[in-house]
Design a protein around this motif. Structure first.
Motif, PDB file in Angstrom:
ATOM      1  N   LYS A 227       0.845  -1.194   0.000  1.00  0.00           N
ATOM      2  CA  LYS A 227       0.000   0.000   0.000  1.00  0.00           C
ATOM      3  C   LYS A 227       0.884   1.248   0.000  1.00  0.00           C
ATOM      4  O   LYS A 227       2.017   1.223   0.477  1.00  0.00           O
ATOM      5  N   ASP A 228       0.348   2.341  -0.532  1.00  0.00           N
ATOM      6  CA  ASP A 228       1.078   3.605  -0.477  1.00  0.00           C
ATOM      7  C   ASP A 228       1.316   4.006   0.975  1.00  0.00           C
ATOM      8  O   ASP A 228       0.431   3.847   1.837  1.00  0.00           O
ATOM      9  N   ARG A 229       2.494   4.540   1.232  1.00  0.00           N
ATOM     10  CA  ARG A 229       2.887   4.903   2.603  1.00  0.00           C
ATOM     11  C   ARG A 229       2.627   6.388   2.818  1.00  0.00           C
ATOM     12  O   ARG A 229       3.473   7.238   2.550  1.00  0.00           O
ATOM     13  N   HIS A 230       1.439   6.676   3.309  1.00  0.00           N
ATOM     14  CA  HIS A 230       1.060   8.068   3.552  1.00  0.00           C
ATOM     15  C   HIS A 230       1.489   8.547   4.939  1.00  0.00           C
ATOM     16  O   HIS A 230       1.223   9.694   5.302  1.00  0.00           O
ATOM     17  N   TRP A 231       2.150   7.678   5.694  1.00  0.00           N
ATOM     18  CA  TRP A 231       2.492   7.989   7.081  1.00  0.00           C
ATOM     19  C   TRP A 231       3.901   8.561   7.239  1.00  0.00           C
ATOM     20  O   TRP A 231       4.289   8.942   8.340  1.00  0.00           O
TER      21      TRP A 231
ATOM     22  N   LEU B  75       4.855  11.373  -1.398  1.00  0.00           N
ATOM     23  CA  LEU B  75       5.681  12.531  -1.061  1.00  0.00           C
ATOM     24  C   LEU B  75       5.685  13.551  -2.198  1.00  0.00           C
ATOM     25  O   LEU B  75       5.596  14.759  -1.961  1.00  0.00           O
ATOM     26  N   LEU B  76       5.803  13.075  -3.430  1.00  0.00           N
ATOM     27  CA  LEU B  76       5.815  13.981  -4.571  1.00  0.00           C
ATOM     28  C   LEU B  76       4.478  14.712  -4.717  1.00  0.00           C
ATOM     29  O   LEU B  76       4.439  15.876  -5.118  1.00  0.00           O
ATOM     30  N   LYS B  77       3.383  14.047  -4.385  1.00  0.00           N
ATOM     31  CA  LYS B  77       2.063  14.697  -4.441  1.00  0.00           C
ATOM     32  C   LYS B  77       1.931  15.750  -3.350  1.00  0.00           C
ATOM     33  O   LYS B  77       1.317  16.803  -3.548  1.00  0.00           O
ATOM     34  N   GLU B  78       2.534  15.472  -2.183  1.00  0.00           N
ATOM     35  CA  GLU B  78       2.369  16.354  -1.023  1.00  0.00           C
ATOM     36  C   GLU B  78       3.299  17.554  -1.062  1.00  0.00           C
ATOM     37  O   GLU B  78       2.951  18.628  -0.551  1.00  0.00           O
ATOM     38  N   ASP B  79       4.476  17.397  -1.649  1.00  0.00           N
ATOM     39  CA  ASP B  79       5.497  18.436  -1.577  1.00  0.00           C
ATOM     40  C   ASP B  79       6.006  18.753  -2.982  1.00  0.00           C
ATOM     41  O   ASP B  79       6.651  17.933  -3.628  1.00  0.00           O
ATOM     42  N   LEU B  80       5.737  19.964  -3.451  1.00  0.00           N
ATOM     43  CA  LEU B  80       6.142  20.357  -4.790  1.00  0.00           C
ATOM     44  C   LEU B  80       7.627  20.720  -4.860  1.00  0.00           C
ATOM     45  O   LEU B  80       8.208  20.762  -5.943  1.00  0.00           O
TER      46      LEU B  80
END
Length: 288
Positions: free
Chosen positions: A70-74, A109-114
């Protein structure tokens, strides 16, 4: 002396898990009996597993494609350094994801931080291709490449002392114990002075360790799965020594107790991970 960590299962029922003064999970008699098997895989088979390690991981990703993890959103919640280690607000964070798999850590991470650039490497060429095929992959923000961390491959793709932080998440456990320190020394070289390694992996007496059947033991705390991939289960003391011998200094190194609900088998099982942070010293006194 014992302490008690409390798990709360999906139904809200508390179940205590005993730990000793060092945070190590105390086993039941049945669990201790399961670990008493001293039979070890033959030296010939162990050499074959080492020789075919890359092939076995490539076959793993051929079978499972991008559907296994699963994607690691944590990660930004657990490792605030992914947000806080910039020296100034507009600084681009340079991150190395060592053992990136199919990108379950890097793409959130790439989605969260430009304002981040990620070096993403993996032992499996097939996994690297999956990363490159992802719609979020962009050469302007990410460089994915195949890499054996136990060799000098990192130097061919990353300049020395150019990385702010490296993640090592469920990766070191798959490397033969004799080669772990060299992998850490290679990470040391690409990190900037003061750069950090953010680590999570299997801890001693994790449920996965206790599930291995007779005939799967490779050595102390080291096992092989049916698909030929391998897993090591770390104590805090050993992990500290590995990092310190590679030149790092400790920031955090603790057991993390979690509960996983296995609906298929109707079990709530205790998981044991090591979650740690190690830093390359800010000065240049500790060259490797």
């Amino acid at each position: 002396m014992e302490s008690v960590e409390t798990f709360v299962d999906a139904a809200g029922i508390e179940s205590p898990v005993r730990t000793d003064d060092y945070g190590v999970r105390i086993l039941s008699q049945d669990e201790m009996d399961r670990l008493k098997d001293d039979r070890v895989v033959s030296e010939y088979k162990q050499q074959k597993l080492e020789k075919e390690a890359q092939k076995n991981w490539d076959l793993f990703y051929k079978r499972n494609t991008t559907n296994f993890f699963k994607d690691r959103h944590w990660t930004t919640r657990e490792f605030e350094e992914l947000k806080a280690c910039r020296q100034f607000e507009t600084q681009k964070l340079v991150l190395l994801e060592a053992g990136c798999g199919v990108g379950n850590c890097i793409f959130p991470l790439l989605k969260e931080d430009l304002n981040i650039f990620v070096y993403a490497c993996d032992f499996s060429p097939r996994a690297v291709e999956f990363v490159k095929q992802n719609s979020l992959y962009s050469p302007e923000r990410c460089l994915a490449f195949q890499c054996d961390l136990t060799k000098d491959d990192l130097r061919d793709n990353i300049s020395a002392e150019s990385v702010d932080a490296a993640t090592l998440i469920f990766v070191l456990s798959a490397i033969h114990p004799d080669k772990m320190q060299h992998a850490l020394e290679n990470l040391f070289r690409v990190l900037k002075p003061g750069g950090v390694v953010l680590f999570r992996d299997y801890g001693l007496y994790d449920h996965a360790m206790l599930r291995f059947k007779s005939g799967n033991k490779l050595g102390e705390n080291f096992y092989v799965r049916q698909d030929g991939t391998r897993s090591y289960f770390f104590s805090k003391e050993l992990l500290t020594k590995l990092f310190h011998d590679a030149g790092f200094e400790s920031m955090v190194n603790d057991y993390v107790l979690r509960e996983t609900v296995n609906k298929k088998e109707g079990l709530c099982v205790p998981r044991v991970f090591l979650q740690s942070k190690f830093r390359r010293p800010p000065t240049l006194n500790n060259q490797v």
